[in-house]
Write a protein that holds these residues in place. Structure first.
Motif, PDB file in Angstrom:
ATOM      1  N   GLU A 185       2.850  81.710  21.965  1.00  0.00           N
ATOM      2  CA  GLU A 185       2.636  82.342  23.258  1.00  0.00           C
ATOM      3  C   GLU A 185       2.722  81.303  24.364  1.00  0.00           C
ATOM      4  OE1 GLU A 185      -1.337  83.895  23.618  1.00  0.00           O
ATOM      5  OE2 GLU A 185      -2.220  82.103  22.729  1.00  0.00           O
ATOM      6  N   GLN A 186       3.027  81.778  25.555  1.00  0.00           N
ATOM      7  CA  GLN A 186       3.064  80.904  26.735  1.00  0.00           C
ATOM      8  C   GLN A 186       1.667  80.800  27.324  1.00  0.00           C
ATOM      9  OE1 GLN A 186       6.145  81.825  29.614  1.00  0.00           O
ATOM     10  NE2 GLN A 186       4.867  81.071  31.288  1.00  0.00           N
ATOM     11  N   VAL A 187       1.300  79.569  27.737  1.00  0.00           N
ATOM     12  CA  VAL A 187       0.007  79.350  28.385  1.00  0.00           C
ATOM     13  C   VAL A 187       0.236  78.662  29.734  1.00  0.00           C
ATOM     14  CG1 VAL A 187      -1.353  79.340  26.260  1.00  0.00           C
ATOM     15  CG2 VAL A 187      -0.340  77.196  27.086  1.00  0.00           C
ATOM     16  N   ARG A 191      13.066  79.429  25.222  1.00  0.00           N
ATOM     17  CA  ARG A 191      12.560  78.492  26.229  1.00  0.00           C
ATOM     18  C   ARG A 191      11.421  79.104  27.033  1.00  0.00           C
ATOM     19  NH1 ARG A 191      16.144  74.245  26.780  1.00  0.00           N
ATOM     20  NH2 ARG A 191      18.178  74.600  25.794  1.00  0.00           N
ATOM     21  N   TYR A 192      10.372  78.313  27.234  1.00  0.00           N
ATOM     22  CA  TYR A 192       9.332  78.586  28.215  1.00  0.00           C
ATOM     23  C   TYR A 192       9.564  77.616  29.369  1.00  0.00           C
ATOM     24  CZ  TYR A 192       6.737  81.169  24.571  1.00  0.00           C
ATOM     25  OH  TYR A 192       6.350  82.068  23.610  1.00  0.00           O
ATOM     26  N   PRO A 193       8.871  77.769  30.489  1.00  0.00           N
ATOM     27  CA  PRO A 193       9.108  76.855  31.604  1.00  0.00           C
ATOM     28  C   PRO A 193       8.946  75.383  31.252  1.00  0.00           C
ATOM     29  CG  PRO A 193       7.906  78.764  32.369  1.00  0.00           C
ATOM     30  CD  PRO A 193       7.991  78.894  30.882  1.00  0.00           C
ATOM     31  N   PHE A 241      11.307  76.302  21.679  1.00  0.00           N
ATOM     32  CA  PHE A 241      11.324  76.407  20.229  1.00  0.00           C
ATOM     33  C   PHE A 241      12.767  76.571  19.785  1.00  0.00           C
ATOM     34  CE2 PHE A 241       7.262  78.042  21.622  1.00  0.00           C
ATOM     35  CZ  PHE A 241       6.349  77.524  20.712  1.00  0.00           C
ATOM     36  N   THR A 242      13.180  75.815  18.772  1.00  0.00           N
ATOM     37  CA  THR A 242      14.519  75.953  18.204  1.00  0.00           C
ATOM     38  C   THR A 242      14.385  76.223  16.714  1.00  0.00           C
ATOM     39  OG1 THR A 242      15.502  74.471  19.854  1.00  0.00           O
ATOM     40  CG2 THR A 242      16.744  74.831  17.828  1.00  0.00           C
ATOM     41  N   SER A 302      11.969  73.397  15.242  1.00  0.00           N
ATOM     42  CA  SER A 302      11.820  72.224  16.100  1.00  0.00           C
ATOM     43  C   SER A 302      11.121  72.682  17.372  1.00  0.00           C
ATOM     44  CB  SER A 302      13.179  71.603  16.455  1.00  0.00           C
ATOM     45  OG  SER A 302      13.823  71.102  15.303  1.00  0.00           O
ATOM     46  N   MET A 303      10.248  71.832  17.892  1.00  0.00           N
ATOM     47  CA  MET A 303       9.539  72.168  19.127  1.00  0.00           C
ATOM     48  C   MET A 303       9.763  71.068  20.143  1.00  0.00           C
ATOM     49  SD  MET A 303       6.108  74.112  17.724  1.00  0.00           S
ATOM     50  CE  MET A 303       5.465  72.820  16.667  1.00  0.00           C
ATOM     51  N   ASP A 304      10.236  71.474  21.310  1.00  0.00           N
ATOM     52  CA  ASP A 304      10.558  70.536  22.390  1.00  0.00           C
ATOM     53  C   ASP A 304      11.543  69.475  21.920  1.00  0.00           C
ATOM     54  OD1 ASP A 304       8.739  71.973  23.917  1.00  0.00           O
ATOM     55  OD2 ASP A 304       7.077  70.636  23.403  1.00  0.00           O
TER      56      ASP A 304
END
Length: 336
Positions: free
Chosen positions: A95-97, A219-221, A225-226, A239-241
Protein backbone atom coordinates in the motif's frame (compact mmCIF):
# COMPACT_ATOMS: atom_id res chain seq x y z
CA UNK A 1 20.81 -6.82 27.70
CA UNK A 2 18.55 -8.20 24.92
CA UNK A 3 16.23 -6.22 22.66
CA UNK A 4 13.08 -7.25 24.48
CA UNK A 5 14.24 -5.61 27.71
CA UNK A 6 14.72 -2.35 25.80
CA UNK A 7 11.10 -2.45 24.65
CA UNK A 8 9.87 -3.38 28.11
CA UNK A 9 11.32 -0.27 29.70
CA UNK A 10 9.52 1.95 27.19
CA UNK A 11 6.05 0.66 28.07
CA UNK A 12 6.04 0.13 31.85
CA UNK A 13 4.57 3.54 32.64
CA UNK A 14 1.64 3.18 30.26
CA UNK A 15 0.75 -0.18 31.82
CA UNK A 16 0.94 1.36 35.30
CA UNK A 17 -1.64 3.98 34.28
CA UNK A 18 -4.34 1.31 34.07
CA UNK A 19 -4.23 0.90 37.83
CA UNK A 20 -5.80 3.56 40.03
CA UNK A 21 -3.03 5.09 42.13
CA UNK A 22 -3.76 7.86 44.62
CA UNK A 23 -1.87 10.67 46.34
CA UNK A 24 1.82 11.25 45.57
CA UNK A 25 2.02 8.09 43.48
CA UNK A 26 -0.70 9.44 41.18
CA UNK A 27 1.16 12.71 40.68
CA UNK A 28 4.45 10.95 39.97
CA UNK A 29 2.88 8.59 37.50
CA UNK A 30 1.05 11.41 35.77
CA UNK A 31 4.31 13.21 35.03
CA UNK A 32 5.99 10.01 33.94
CA UNK A 33 3.07 9.09 31.73
CA UNK A 34 3.14 12.46 30.01
CA UNK A 35 6.80 11.97 29.23
CA UNK A 36 6.28 8.40 28.08
CA UNK A 37 3.41 9.48 25.85
CA UNK A 38 5.59 11.71 23.70
CA UNK A 39 5.51 10.67 20.07
CA UNK A 40 8.50 8.75 18.76
CA UNK A 41 8.78 9.23 15.05
CA UNK A 42 10.90 7.55 12.43
CA UNK A 43 12.37 9.14 9.32
CA UNK A 44 9.24 8.30 7.34
CA UNK A 45 7.06 10.21 9.80
CA UNK A 46 5.40 7.44 11.81
CA UNK A 47 3.77 7.99 15.16
CA UNK A 48 4.94 5.02 17.23
CA UNK A 49 2.70 5.38 20.29
CA UNK A 50 1.50 1.99 21.44
CA UNK A 51 -2.03 2.79 22.66
CA UNK A 52 -4.44 5.69 23.14
CA UNK A 53 -4.00 8.70 25.36
CA UNK A 54 -5.99 7.11 28.19
CA UNK A 55 -3.86 3.97 28.16
CA UNK A 56 -6.86 1.71 27.62
CA UNK A 57 -7.55 -0.96 25.02
CA UNK A 58 -10.63 -2.93 24.01
CA UNK A 59 -10.32 -6.42 25.50
CA UNK A 60 -13.18 -8.00 23.58
CA UNK A 61 -10.66 -10.10 21.66
CA UNK A 62 -8.33 -11.29 24.41
CA UNK A 63 -6.97 -14.35 22.62
CA UNK A 64 -6.75 -15.35 18.97
CA UNK A 65 -9.87 -17.26 17.95
CA UNK A 66 -9.46 -20.60 16.24
CA UNK A 67 -8.83 -19.90 12.59
CA UNK A 68 -7.44 -16.40 13.10
CA UNK A 69 -4.78 -15.25 10.62
CA UNK A 70 -1.76 -13.23 11.69
CA UNK A 71 -1.23 -9.94 9.83
CA UNK A 72 2.05 -8.07 10.36
CA UNK A 73 2.81 -4.53 9.23
CA UNK A 74 6.24 -4.54 7.58
CA UNK A 75 8.59 -1.58 7.18
CA UNK A 76 9.55 -1.03 3.55
CA UNK A 77 11.91 1.94 3.38
CA UNK A 78 15.47 1.26 2.24
CA UNK A 79 16.84 1.35 5.80
CA UNK A 80 14.54 -1.55 6.73
CA UNK A 81 15.85 -3.93 4.07
CA UNK A 82 16.59 -6.77 3.87
CA UNK A 83 13.41 -7.88 5.58
CA UNK A 84 12.81 -11.08 7.51
CA UNK A 85 10.11 -13.70 7.06
CA UNK A 86 8.10 -12.15 4.23
CA UNK A 87 8.85 -15.13 1.97
CA UNK A 88 6.78 -17.33 4.34
CA UNK A 89 3.62 -15.20 4.09
CA UNK A 90 0.60 -16.54 2.23
CA UNK A 91 -0.33 -13.04 1.04
CA UNK A 92 1.60 -9.78 0.94
CA UNK A 93 -0.34 -6.56 0.47
CA UNK A 94 1.50 -3.42 -0.70
CA UNK A 95 0.00 0.00 0.00
CA UNK A 96 0.99 3.63 -0.46
CA UNK A 97 1.73 5.66 2.67
CA UNK A 98 2.89 9.21 3.46
CA UNK A 99 5.36 10.87 1.15
CA UNK A 100 4.55 8.47 -1.68
CA UNK A 101 6.41 5.66 0.08
CA UNK A 102 5.18 2.09 0.47
CA UNK A 103 4.45 -0.32 3.30
CA UNK A 104 3.66 -4.03 3.38
CA UNK A 105 1.18 -6.16 5.28
CA UNK A 106 2.17 -9.83 5.41
CA UNK A 107 -0.60 -12.33 6.20
CA UNK A 108 0.24 -15.74 7.67
CA UNK A 109 -2.09 -18.74 7.87
CA UNK A 110 -0.31 -21.90 6.70
CA UNK A 111 3.10 -21.46 8.33
CA UNK A 112 4.96 -19.14 10.66
CA UNK A 113 8.59 -18.09 10.16
CA UNK A 114 10.80 -17.90 13.24
CA UNK A 115 10.69 -14.10 13.09
CA UNK A 116 9.14 -11.34 10.97
CA UNK A 117 10.08 -7.75 10.43
CA UNK A 118 10.98 -5.03 10.71
CA UNK A 119 7.56 -4.32 12.21
CA UNK A 120 6.13 -0.82 11.77
CA UNK A 121 2.93 1.13 12.38
CA UNK A 122 -0.64 0.59 11.21
CA UNK A 123 -2.81 2.72 8.92
CA UNK A 124 -6.56 3.37 8.77
CA UNK A 125 -6.86 1.40 5.52
CA UNK A 126 -5.69 -1.73 7.33
CA UNK A 127 -8.88 -1.89 9.36
CA UNK A 128 -11.11 -2.15 6.29
CA UNK A 129 -8.77 -4.63 4.59
CA UNK A 130 -8.67 -6.92 7.63
CA UNK A 131 -12.46 -7.08 8.07
CA UNK A 132 -12.49 -9.95 5.54
CA UNK A 133 -10.90 -12.22 8.17
CA UNK A 134 -12.47 -13.60 11.35
CA UNK A 135 -11.01 -11.49 14.18
CA UNK A 136 -7.45 -11.49 12.84
CA UNK A 137 -4.39 -10.75 14.95
CA UNK A 138 -2.69 -7.52 13.82
CA UNK A 139 0.93 -7.09 14.89
CA UNK A 140 2.22 -3.54 14.56
CA UNK A 141 4.55 -1.12 16.35
CA UNK A 142 2.01 1.62 17.06
CA UNK A 143 -0.12 4.10 15.16
CA UNK A 144 -1.02 7.76 14.83
CA UNK A 145 -2.53 8.78 18.17
CA UNK A 146 -6.01 9.61 16.85
CA UNK A 147 -6.18 6.31 14.97
CA UNK A 148 -5.60 4.16 18.05
CA UNK A 149 -9.21 4.35 19.34
CA UNK A 150 -10.42 3.06 15.95
CA UNK A 151 -8.00 0.15 16.16
CA UNK A 152 -9.20 -0.63 19.68
CA UNK A 153 -12.81 -0.75 18.50
CA UNK A 154 -12.10 -2.85 15.40
CA UNK A 155 -12.98 -6.58 15.41
CA UNK A 156 -9.40 -7.71 15.61
CA UNK A 157 -6.76 -8.60 18.18
CA UNK A 158 -4.25 -5.73 18.21
CA UNK A 159 -0.77 -6.66 19.44
CA UNK A 160 1.93 -4.00 19.88
CA UNK A 161 5.13 -4.39 21.91
CA UNK A 162 3.19 -2.93 24.84
CA UNK A 163 0.58 -5.68 24.64
CA UNK A 164 2.93 -8.62 24.03
CA UNK A 165 6.41 -7.69 25.22
CA UNK A 166 7.92 -11.17 25.00
CA UNK A 167 6.83 -11.58 21.37
CA UNK A 168 8.95 -8.65 20.16
CA UNK A 169 12.67 -7.95 20.15
CA UNK A 170 15.09 -5.37 18.80
CA UNK A 171 17.74 -6.54 16.35
CA UNK A 172 21.22 -5.05 16.31
CA UNK A 173 21.88 -4.80 12.56
CA UNK A 174 19.63 -1.83 11.76
CA UNK A 175 18.99 1.49 13.51
CA UNK A 176 15.84 2.27 15.47
CA UNK A 177 13.01 2.30 14.37
CA UNK A 178 13.87 -0.19 11.62
CA UNK A 179 14.92 -3.05 13.91
CA UNK A 180 11.75 -4.25 15.66
CA UNK A 181 10.93 -7.92 15.03
CA UNK A 182 8.12 -10.30 15.95
CA UNK A 183 8.24 -13.96 16.97
CA UNK A 184 4.86 -15.17 15.61
CA UNK A 185 4.64 -18.31 17.74
CA UNK A 186 4.59 -16.13 20.86
CA UNK A 187 1.33 -14.56 19.72
CA UNK A 188 -0.42 -17.60 18.21
CA UNK A 189 0.47 -21.18 19.15
CA UNK A 190 0.25 -22.54 15.60
CA UNK A 191 -0.82 -21.40 12.12
CA UNK A 192 -4.60 -21.66 11.64
CA UNK A 193 -4.40 -23.23 8.18
CA UNK A 194 -5.52 -22.29 4.70
CA UNK A 195 -9.22 -22.20 5.62
CA UNK A 196 -8.54 -18.98 7.56
CA UNK A 197 -7.66 -17.19 4.32
CA UNK A 198 -11.16 -15.88 3.63
CA UNK A 199 -9.94 -13.57 0.89
CA UNK A 200 -12.24 -14.72 -1.90
CA UNK A 201 -9.22 -15.81 -3.95
CA UNK A 202 -9.56 -18.92 -6.15
CA UNK A 203 -6.69 -21.20 -7.11
CA UNK A 204 -6.49 -23.48 -10.13
CA UNK A 205 -5.64 -23.60 -13.82
CA UNK A 206 -5.08 -20.35 -15.65
CA UNK A 207 -7.84 -19.06 -17.89
CA UNK A 208 -7.39 -19.12 -21.63
CA UNK A 209 -5.64 -16.22 -23.25
CA UNK A 210 -3.39 -13.81 -21.45
CA UNK A 211 -0.49 -11.77 -22.78
CA UNK A 212 3.11 -12.99 -22.36
CA UNK A 213 4.82 -10.77 -19.79
CA UNK A 214 8.49 -10.68 -18.78
CA UNK A 215 8.33 -7.84 -16.26
CA UNK A 216 5.84 -5.45 -14.70
CA UNK A 217 6.59 -2.32 -12.65
CA UNK A 218 4.10 -0.55 -10.38
CA UNK A 219 5.09 2.97 -9.35
CA UNK A 220 4.15 5.09 -6.35
CA UNK A 221 5.32 8.71 -6.12
CA UNK A 222 8.44 7.70 -4.15
CA UNK A 223 8.57 3.91 -4.47
CA UNK A 224 8.27 1.18 -7.08
CA UNK A 225 7.75 -2.57 -7.30
CA UNK A 226 9.04 -4.67 -10.20
CA UNK A 227 8.03 -8.29 -10.80
CA UNK A 228 10.21 -10.24 -13.22
CA UNK A 229 9.15 -13.66 -14.49
CA UNK A 230 11.64 -16.47 -13.83
CA UNK A 231 11.24 -19.53 -16.06
CA UNK A 232 13.58 -21.49 -13.79
CA UNK A 233 11.47 -21.04 -10.65
CA UNK A 234 8.04 -20.42 -12.27
CA UNK A 235 7.74 -17.40 -10.02
CA UNK A 236 7.71 -13.60 -10.23
CA UNK A 237 10.92 -12.32 -8.65
CA UNK A 238 10.34 -9.14 -6.65
CA UNK A 239 12.49 -6.03 -6.75
CA UNK A 240 11.71 -2.91 -4.75
CA UNK A 241 13.03 0.50 -5.74
CA UNK A 242 15.30 -1.20 -8.25
CA UNK A 243 16.90 -3.64 -5.81
CA UNK A 244 16.20 -7.41 -5.77
CA UNK A 245 14.15 -8.36 -2.71
CA UNK A 246 16.18 -10.91 -0.78
CA UNK A 247 15.43 -11.77 2.85
CA UNK A 248 17.92 -11.88 5.70
CA UNK A 249 17.95 -15.67 5.17
CA UNK A 250 19.18 -15.06 1.61
CA UNK A 251 15.88 -16.12 0.01
CA UNK A 252 14.75 -14.32 -3.14
CA UNK A 253 11.14 -13.29 -2.63
CA UNK A 254 9.14 -14.63 -5.56
CA UNK A 255 5.34 -15.06 -5.47
CA UNK A 256 3.42 -17.35 -7.80
CA UNK A 257 0.76 -14.71 -8.48
CA UNK A 258 0.90 -10.92 -8.54
CA UNK A 259 -2.28 -8.84 -8.55
CA UNK A 260 -2.10 -5.20 -9.57
CA UNK A 261 -5.42 -3.95 -8.20
CA UNK A 262 -6.53 -0.49 -9.29
CA UNK A 263 -8.34 1.26 -6.43
CA UNK A 264 -9.26 4.70 -5.15
CA UNK A 265 -6.46 6.18 -3.04
CA UNK A 266 -7.71 9.30 -1.31
CA UNK A 267 -6.81 11.51 1.63
CA UNK A 268 -7.68 10.19 5.07
CA UNK A 269 -8.47 12.18 8.21
CA UNK A 270 -4.96 11.56 9.58
CA UNK A 271 -1.55 13.18 9.11
CA UNK A 272 2.01 12.35 10.06
CA UNK A 273 4.11 14.54 12.34
CA UNK A 274 5.23 16.67 9.39
CA UNK A 275 1.63 17.38 8.41
CA UNK A 276 1.63 15.03 5.41
CA UNK A 277 -1.75 13.44 4.85
CA UNK A 278 -1.99 9.67 5.22
CA UNK A 279 -3.44 8.11 2.05
CA UNK A 280 -6.52 5.91 2.46
CA UNK A 281 -6.70 2.89 0.14
CA UNK A 282 -10.29 1.88 -0.57
CA UNK A 283 -10.49 -1.91 -0.86
CA UNK A 284 -14.30 -2.19 -0.87
CA UNK A 285 -15.91 -1.54 -4.23
CA UNK A 286 -15.06 -2.69 -7.73
CA UNK A 287 -12.65 -1.94 -10.51
CA UNK A 288 -10.10 -3.41 -12.82
CA UNK A 289 -7.01 -5.45 -12.10
CA UNK A 290 -4.16 -7.22 -13.83
CA UNK A 291 -3.26 -10.72 -12.68
CA UNK A 292 0.24 -11.96 -13.38
CA UNK A 293 0.75 -15.73 -13.34
CA UNK A 294 2.60 -18.33 -15.39
CA UNK A 295 4.57 -15.69 -17.27
CA UNK A 296 1.42 -13.97 -18.55
CA UNK A 297 -0.71 -10.95 -17.71
CA UNK A 298 -4.49 -11.36 -17.55
CA UNK A 299 -7.00 -8.53 -17.55
CA UNK A 300 -9.48 -8.91 -14.71
CA UNK A 301 -12.27 -7.20 -12.82
CA UNK A 302 -12.39 -7.13 -9.01
CA UNK A 303 -15.34 -6.77 -6.67
CA UNK A 304 -15.69 -6.60 -2.89
CA UNK A 305 -19.26 -5.97 -1.79
CA UNK A 306 -18.74 -5.17 1.91
CA UNK A 307 -15.82 -5.03 4.36
CA UNK A 308 -16.66 -8.53 5.64
CA UNK A 309 -16.47 -10.01 2.13
CA UNK A 310 -13.39 -11.20 0.37
CA UNK A 311 -12.45 -9.91 -3.09
CA UNK A 312 -13.51 -11.81 -6.18
CA UNK A 313 -11.65 -11.59 -9.47
CA UNK A 314 -13.14 -12.45 -12.83
CA UNK A 315 -12.04 -12.28 -16.43
CA UNK A 316 -13.74 -9.64 -18.60
CA UNK A 317 -16.31 -12.24 -19.75
CA UNK A 318 -17.24 -13.05 -16.14
CA UNK A 319 -15.26 -16.28 -15.72
CA UNK A 320 -13.73 -16.68 -12.22
CA UNK A 321 -10.04 -15.77 -12.29
CA UNK A 322 -7.85 -18.48 -10.76
CA UNK A 323 -4.53 -17.74 -9.11
CA UNK A 324 -1.50 -20.04 -9.21
CA UNK A 325 -0.78 -22.08 -6.10
CA UNK A 326 1.69 -20.31 -3.83
CA UNK A 327 2.31 -16.86 -2.40
CA UNK A 328 0.18 -13.97 -3.70
CA UNK A 329 1.23 -10.33 -3.78
CA UNK A 330 -1.51 -7.70 -4.09
CA UNK A 331 -0.22 -4.26 -5.03
CA UNK A 332 -2.76 -1.46 -4.69
CA UNK A 333 -2.33 1.08 -7.47
CA UNK A 334 -4.27 4.30 -8.03
CA UNK A 335 -7.10 3.94 -10.54
CA UNK A 336 -6.80 6.27 -13.50
Amino acid sequence: MDGSSTIRRGFRVRRARRRSPTGPLLAALTVAALLAGCTVTGPDGDDERGRGDDGRRDDRVSAPPVGSVLAVKIDNVSAARPQTGIDAADIVYAEQVEGGLSRLMAVYATKFPESVGPVRSARESDLELLRQFDEPTLAFSGAQGKLLPLIDRAPLRAETPEDAERAYFRGDEKPVPHNLYLRPDRLIDSPPGADALTTGFRYGPAPVGGTPEDSRTVRYPAARFTFTWSEDSDRWQVSMDGTPTITTDDVRVAPATVVVQYVTIRESRFHDYLGNNTPYTETVGSGRAEVLRDGKAFEADWRRETPTNGTTFTTPDGTPMNFAEGQVWVVYAAAQ
